[in-house]
Design an enzyme around this catalytic site. Structure first.
Site, PDB file in Angstrom:
ATOM      1  N   GLU A 182      -7.967   3.482  -6.235  1.00 53.03           N
ATOM      2  CA  GLU A 182      -8.664   3.288  -5.035  1.00 53.03           C
ATOM      3  C   GLU A 182     -10.330   3.214  -5.282  1.00 53.03           C
ATOM      4  OE1 GLU A 182      -9.548   2.054  -2.306  1.00 53.03           O
ATOM      5  OE2 GLU A 182      -8.580   3.199  -0.672  1.00 53.03           O
ATOM      6  N   ARG A 213       0.103   9.239  -5.384  1.00 54.64           N
ATOM      7  CA  ARG A 213       0.493   8.450  -3.958  1.00 54.64           C
ATOM      8  C   ARG A 213       0.884   7.391  -4.272  1.00 54.64           C
ATOM      9  NH1 ARG A 213      -5.016   9.465  -3.904  1.00 54.64           N
ATOM     10  NH2 ARG A 213      -6.266   7.644  -3.255  1.00 54.64           N
ATOM     11  N   ARG A 226       0.783  -1.451  -0.051  1.00 55.27           N
ATOM     12  CA  ARG A 226      -0.132   0.106  -0.040  1.00 55.27           C
ATOM     13  C   ARG A 226       0.703   1.360  -0.019  1.00 55.27           C
ATOM     14  NH1 ARG A 226      -3.878   1.943   4.749  1.00 55.27           N
ATOM     15  NH2 ARG A 226      -4.786   3.957   3.993  1.00 55.27           N
ATOM     16  N   HIS A 227       0.497   2.291  -0.651  1.00 55.26           N
ATOM     17  CA  HIS A 227       1.290   3.658  -0.692  1.00 55.26           C
ATOM     18  C   HIS A 227       1.565   4.116   0.632  1.00 55.26           C
ATOM     19  CE1 HIS A 227      -2.362   5.967   0.336  1.00 55.26           C
ATOM     20  NE2 HIS A 227      -2.855   5.239  -0.208  1.00 55.26           N
ATOM     21  N   HIS A 248      -3.894   0.933  -3.388  1.00 55.02           N
ATOM     22  CA  HIS A 248      -4.617   1.436  -2.308  1.00 55.02           C
ATOM     23  C   HIS A 248      -5.244   0.207  -1.339  1.00 55.02           C
ATOM     24  CE1 HIS A 248      -4.135   5.258  -4.840  1.00 55.02           C
ATOM     25  NE2 HIS A 248      -4.311   4.346  -5.826  1.00 55.02           N
TER      26      HIS A 248
END
Length: 349
Positions: free
Chosen positions: A124, A97, A45-46, A218
């Site tokens: 996302e 992101r 995940r970022h 995400h």
């Protein structure tokens, strides 16, 4: 995109249990992270974005990484570097992101030359009319149970976004050729439907060809992929949460199903996964507990993403962050640690 293995400057990794011949080295750019399978994938995940920091619903809004988010991305790269895992290609969303996390991570492991594939199907989920709102304020207004269903249930989407919403993706030029496909709100079921297409058309064929993949995503899109990969039931998926920037590595069989971990147990952090958290389950548990309080505990008025004195949350100074980073990178799970050659050793910083 096909990786030209013959021209790759990187030699094969030699794992402790598999020493390939020269012919085998020429046949593949990288050996597996585990000699029992050639099918490997790592999900990340970022790092923290500005709206993660501010506790706001994000969705398709293109929020940048914070300074701490950059540190989180670099830390994820260091965890992967310590594991010895190398990638043939990376996959991520159209949101910066994730794109910036991917670039920082690949630079950290010395693999910024590999192809990075970006697609909106890895975006996302759309949080609809909740986008931009403070999560804790929404909990105070609608209650913990309702907000948890909007955030984590399988088939209950948030209220739809109005066409003239200030954060509507139709105002973003990257979606100008797909205006009819922009969702006004999505449940996890909706998100899973679009991520399934990308998995079936892009990720699965790449894995079957023997490529080792990095997917930077995400939380909800990764939840949708893991739900399918692990066979998690719709009524159980509400309990799965994912931390930022802790790599989750999987070894798969020829049918692309997760192989058991060395002890045959599910992860301790979530109790639902057969992957290995490269930062350790304890780190994941601490982050998830913090994240739950940040959203749902209305007795806590201060923002837990700001000014924390806990090194694991990366909110003090770089020296504390580096001490915590050394701790997690030194405690790599044995099954995901390989012997590095000269080309894969630690780089100067």
């Amino acid at each position: 995109m096909i990786l030209n293995r013959a021209s790759s400057p990187m030699m094969s990794i030699l794992t402790r249990c598999f020493k390939p011949s020269q012919k085998q080295q020429r046949a593949a750019a990288y050996s597996s992270i585990n000699c029992n399978t050639q099918y490997n994938i790592c999900f990340v995940r970022h790092g923290q974005s500005t709206w993660n920091r501010d506790n706001r619903f994000i969705g398709w809004t293109d929020t940048p990484l914070t300074e701490d988010g950059v540190l989180e991305a670099e830390r994820a790269g260091q965890m992967i570097q310590s594991s010895g895992m190398l990638f043939d290609e990376a996959h991520t969303s159209l949101l910066r992101r994730c794109i910036n996390t991917t670039n920082l991570l690949l630079t950290e492991i010395g693999q910024d030359y590999i192809p990075v594939n970006k697609h909106w199907r890895l975006n996302e989920r759309s949080y609809g009319d909740l986008v931009g709102l403070n999560k804790k304020e929404v909990v105070k207004q609608h209650g913990k149970d309702q907000v948890k269903r909007w955030r984590r249930s399988y088939d209950e989407p948030p209220p739809p976004m109005n066409h003239d919403h200030e954060h509507h993706p139709r105002f973003d030029p990257r979606y100008r050729l797909m205006l009819d496909d922009i969702p006004h709100s999505e449940s996890l079921k909706c998100t899973k439907a679009r991520s399934k297409i990308y998995w079936d058309d892009i990720i699965a064929p790449a894995l079957r060809s023997g490529k080792t993949l990095l997917v930077v995503g995400h939380e909800n899109n990764l939840r949708s992929l893991l739900m399918r990969l692990e066979g998690i039931l719709p009524e159980d998926i509400i309990n799965l949460n994912l931390p930022r920037a802790i790599p989750l590595a999987y070894r798969l069989d020829k049918d692309l199903k997760p192989l058991p971990t060395h002890d045959g147990k599910l992860d301790r952090a979530t109790g639902m996964l057969r992957g290995t958290w490269l930062g350790g389950d304890d780190a994941v548990q601490e982050i998830l507990e913090r994240d739950d309080k940040q959203v749902y505990d209305t007795n806590i008025e201060h923002n837990l993403e700001k000014g924390s004195k806990c090194p694991i949350l990366l909110k003090t100074n770089r020296e504390q962050w580096m001490r915590w980073n050394e701790m997690v990178t030194e405690h790599q799970p044995a099954e995901h640690t390989t012997t590095k050659n000269a080309n894969t050793g630690p780089r100067g910083t």
